[in-house]
Write an enzyme that holds these catalytic residues in place. Structure first.
Site, PDB file in Angstrom:
ATOM      1  N   GLN A   1     118.402  91.591  63.573  1.00 44.79           N
ATOM      2  CA  GLN A   1     119.465  91.403  62.586  1.00 44.79           C
ATOM      3  C   GLN A   1     119.453  92.417  61.445  1.00 44.79           C
ATOM      4  O   GLN A   1     120.153  92.238  60.462  1.00 44.79           O
ATOM      5  CB  GLN A   1     119.458  89.976  62.026  1.00 44.79           C
ATOM      6  CG  GLN A   1     119.725  88.904  63.063  1.00 44.79           C
ATOM      7  CD  GLN A   1     121.013  89.148  63.842  1.00 44.79           C
ATOM      8  OE1 GLN A   1     122.083  89.202  63.263  1.00 44.79           O
ATOM      9  NE2 GLN A   1     120.899  89.312  65.161  1.00 44.79           N
ATOM     10  N   GLU A   2     118.658  93.488  61.571  1.00 41.06           N
ATOM     11  CA  GLU A   2     118.788  94.586  60.615  1.00 41.06           C
ATOM     12  C   GLU A   2     120.163  95.215  60.773  1.00 41.06           C
ATOM     13  O   GLU A   2     120.703  95.318  61.877  1.00 41.06           O
ATOM     14  CB  GLU A   2     117.710  95.660  60.874  1.00 41.06           C
ATOM     15  CG  GLU A   2     116.337  95.299  60.366  1.00 41.06           C
ATOM     16  CD  GLU A   2     115.365  96.453  60.512  1.00 41.06           C
ATOM     17  OE1 GLU A   2     115.818  97.581  60.845  1.00 41.06           O
ATOM     18  OE2 GLU A   2     114.163  96.235  60.304  1.00 41.06           O
TER      19      GLU A   2
ATOM     20  N   GLN B   1     124.512  82.473  38.814  1.00 41.29           N
ATOM     21  CA  GLN B   1     123.149  82.557  38.272  1.00 41.29           C
ATOM     22  C   GLN B   1     123.126  83.672  37.216  1.00 41.29           C
ATOM     23  O   GLN B   1     122.518  84.715  37.400  1.00 41.29           O
ATOM     24  CB  GLN B   1     122.156  82.834  39.399  1.00 41.29           C
ATOM     25  CG  GLN B   1     122.161  81.754  40.486  1.00 41.29           C
ATOM     26  CD  GLN B   1     121.225  82.088  41.627  1.00 41.29           C
ATOM     27  OE1 GLN B   1     120.083  82.496  41.415  1.00 41.29           O
ATOM     28  NE2 GLN B   1     121.695  81.913  42.854  1.00 41.29           N
TER      29      GLN B   1
ATOM     30  N   LYS C   1     132.950  66.049  31.758  1.00 45.01           N
ATOM     31  CA  LYS C   1     132.096  65.347  32.715  1.00 45.01           C
ATOM     32  C   LYS C   1     130.655  65.281  32.211  1.00 45.01           C
ATOM     33  O   LYS C   1     130.164  66.178  31.553  1.00 45.01           O
ATOM     34  CB  LYS C   1     132.155  65.997  34.093  1.00 45.01           C
ATOM     35  CG  LYS C   1     131.712  67.444  34.187  1.00 45.01           C
ATOM     36  CD  LYS C   1     131.747  67.910  35.633  1.00 45.01           C
ATOM     37  CE  LYS C   1     131.297  69.349  35.783  1.00 45.01           C
ATOM     38  NZ  LYS C   1     132.373  70.316  35.612  1.00 45.01           N
TER      39      LYS C   1
ATOM     40  N   ALA D   1     133.953  71.081  46.480  1.00 43.65           N
ATOM     41  CA  ALA D   1     135.168  70.372  46.053  1.00 43.65           C
ATOM     42  C   ALA D   1     134.910  68.946  45.571  1.00 43.65           C
ATOM     43  O   ALA D   1     135.869  68.227  45.278  1.00 43.65           O
ATOM     44  CB  ALA D   1     136.220  70.361  47.162  1.00 43.65           C
TER      45      ALA D   1
END
Length: 339
Positions: free
Chosen positions: A47-48, A106, A204, A236
């Site tokens: 998967q490189e 982040q 909230k 959602a």
């Protein structure tokens, strides 16, 4: 920067339909065929990622169209490797067009021993050789300061304003723009001012991360058609609950305008079964088949805005002019009525 040769586009695998749309619109603007650079992106057995560009890019003004959406790490690595390939091939300037900037949530240390991943991604892009960033609706605008290179942050609010005025023609006085949390008030206020609607907030309270214990509506929404505005819709859960609270408070109908439809996990099913009449998202993230098939999810294109922004960067004219309705309306003339 002086005008260089024609802008050249290249795309990764993250959102090829959007890249193709940008190329088509640029062909219309330039009066010539503007295609995506011929390249191959392959993966080895482990998967490189391997990338090979088949066209000469020496001295070219390159624009890589690649949101870092799911799978975020694969798409980010594709972007970084494309940048390296172009830089080593002597491209004159490399602009990363990132319609959805992953890891943007982040953006600060909310508690001890946590990363600021948005800053890390900014460092990776800069060190890889990106000269400029073009993105849309960063989760936190201060992320622009994480870069020491120019960052153009486009806004979906002008597009949403055109869409609202088109689809709610004759009912504009009934609208109420709603921010789903206190932190998103500035974004909601921007749309409210553009369409001349009042603003409400859903406050909230969380008992623990990821779980909303209580929601309170600040403002009178009774008898109003509510339009929830936010930048990201992931699972959602909060959005659907906010829509239900608004209905319980007397809203006649609830719609939502969200820039980035991440829509992971049960999101599409939740939206489909919710009280929301419509969820409008942009194509900054390539929509899945489930999203396309959902009866109450609608997608508005960003290609017209991104195309014009790329052309403005290329020829050294204003990008912020795209935030004005008078500038944007002709670009979206085929989609929204001018009357």
């Amino acid at each position: 920067m002086p005008v260089m040769t024609e802008p050249k586009l290249i795309s990764g695998n993250a959102n090829k339909p959007l890249a193709a749309s940008i190329a088509r619109r640029m062909s219309m603007h330039r009066g010539m065929n503007v295609g995506l650079c011929d390249a191959r992106i392959e993966r080895f057995n482990d998967q490189e990622i391997f990338i090979e560009v088949f066209e000469n890019v020496r001295g070219e003004d390159m624009y890589i169209i690649q949101p870092t959406s799911n799978p975020a790490n694969d798409n980010l690595m594709e972007l970084l490797i494309m940048v390296d390939a172009l830089r080593r091939s002597s491209a004159a300037r490399i602009t990363a067009v990132i319609p959805y900037f992953g890891y943007a949530r982040q953006d600060r240390r909310a508690k001890a021993r946590t990363p600021i991943s948005a800053k890390l991604v900014a460092n990776l892009l800069t060190e890889a050789g990106v000269d400029r960033i073009l993105t849309m609706d960063l989760h936190a605008t201060q992320i622009q300061g994480f870069f020491d290179i120019p960052v153009d942050n486009l806004y979906a609010a002008p597009i949403f304003a055109l869409d609202v005025q088109h689809h709610f023609k004759g009912r504009m006085n009934d609208l109420m723009v709603v921010s789903p949390d206190v932190g998103g008030v500035a974004r909601a206020r921007e749309l409210a001012q553009r369409i001349g609607a009042p603003l409400s907030i859903v406050d909230k309270r969380r008992e623990k991360p990821g779980e909303v214990a209580e929601m309170t509506v600040i403002g009178d929404v009774k008898g109003r058609a509510c339009v929830i505005v936010d930048d990201i819709c992931d699972t959602a859960g909060t959005l659907v609950k906010a829509a239900q609270v608004l209905k319980d408070e007397g809203a006649t109908e609830v719609h939502a305008y969200i820039t980035h439809g991440v829509l992971s996990g049960p999101a599409v099913e939740r939206v489909s079964k919710s009280v929301m009449k419509s969820l409008v998202i942009t194509d900054s993230i390539q929509p899945s088949e489930a999203v396309k098939a959902a009866p109450n999810i609608r997608i508005v294109p960003t290609a017209p805005m991104f195309t014009q922004a790329i052309l403005n960067i290329w020829n050294g004219t204003s990008v912020s002019s795209l935030f004005e309705t008078d500038t944007l309306l002709p670009i979206y003339e085929g989609l929204y009525s001018t009357s």
